[in-house]
Structure formats: C-alpha cells, structure tokens
Write a protein that holds these residues in place. Structure first.
Motif: not given
Length: 182
Positions: A14, A16, A18, A45
């Motif tokens: 991902q 990061g 969000w 991350d």
C-alpha cells in the motif's frame, strides 16, 4: 472480496496514502490456489510503487504477476520485475475510456461504460486486454446503482482473471491487443 473466493495474495503493498484506495498485489501463481485464511499475506507500506524499497521487495518475492488495483502508474523498472507481467484493474472500457476518472468520463461524454483488466505497458491504459465487460447504463436506476453495477462487474472480472491465471500457468495468461492504442 477475492479472499471470499479463496484467493489470497502472497503480499500486498500500500502506498501509505490512506485518503484513497491504492493497492498492488504481488502473486506467485501456485499460491493463489484455495488456502486457509490463517496463511495470511504480508502487507508492506511503501512511499511509492516505483521506489527503490518497492523494487527490492518485489525482487525478493519474485512474483509471477503484479496485480495493480487502483494503484499508481508503474515505471519501467517495476514493470519488468514480475516473471509474467503486470496486470491493471481499470475502471474504464478500452480503448474508448482511459485514465483515472473513467466512470464519470464515460457518463458525461456518453462513451461505452464498463471495466477491464489489461496488461500494463509504458503507456496509460494501452496494454493488451485480458478481460473486459460492457455495462448498459440504461439498466441502472440512478448513478449510485450504476456505480454498484460497475463494482459487481469489476469483481466478476477479478475472479475470472484468477481462474484464467491458474488455468494457463506456467504460461502467461492470454490477452489481445486493443483496437486503438491511441
């Protein structure tokens, strides 16, 4: 959603950020067979999918494919790392609808509405098509219903993709060129 069908990726990265959904799945084909949930995947991350850290992670995993699910554009270094290719889950119906605002663009510009899964190349949404599905917007009662039909079609294609990957392994999954790569 894919977990409910028994597919668990080897790991997830991902970026990061969000405030948006942005995920890349790295899969090794033998690992996508039905597995128990306790064999969970690793989550990394990363600041960018194109970072040196991401490259190192991918090189250590040596995945067969990278599945880019609403992620960022992958650079040539990352595109060359998986054994069989990088696959993009795209919210547009190619070759008519490309880019990130595909759903809205299709509606506002009266373009074909649907979704697709395609191999990634150095351009945006121009790679060879693996699967695509057209959706008739007239069958939706409102925009929210249209978006839900799109989401349902997207997951339907995702499950079909994983089945195609399993069936073709160890060869690369079949694809076909887009009609217009413009």
């Amino acid at each position: 959603m894919l977990i409910q069908y028994g597919y668990i990726p080897e790991c997830i990265a991902q970026d990061g950020k969000w405030d948006k959904v942005s995920t890349a799945l790295y899969i090794d084909v033998p690992s996508i067979n039905l597995v128990k949930l306790q064999n969970a995947f690793q989550v990394y991350d990363v600041s960018s999918y194109n970072s040196a850290k991401t490259s190192t992670i991918i090189e250590s995993i040596q995945p067969d494919y990278i599945l880019n699910v609403q992620g960022e554009i992958l650079g040539s270094l990352i595109l060359g790392l998986p054994k069989l290719g990088c696959i993009n889950f795209h919210s547009g119906y190619p070759p008519d609808v490309k880019g990130t605002c595909s759903i809205v663009d299709a509606v506002l510009k009266d373009l074909p509405f649907g979704c697709s899964i395609h191999f990634m190349d150095e351009h945006i949404d121009t790679g060879e098509i693996i699967l695509k599905k057209r959706i008739d917007p007239n069958l939706a009662s409102d925009f929210s219903d249209l978006v839900q039909k799109h989401i349902d079609a997207f997951w339907e294609l995702a499950v079909k993709l994983l089945k195609k990957i399993e069936d073709s392994y160890p060869k690369k999954v079949a694809s076909f060129p887009q009609e217009n790569r413009g």
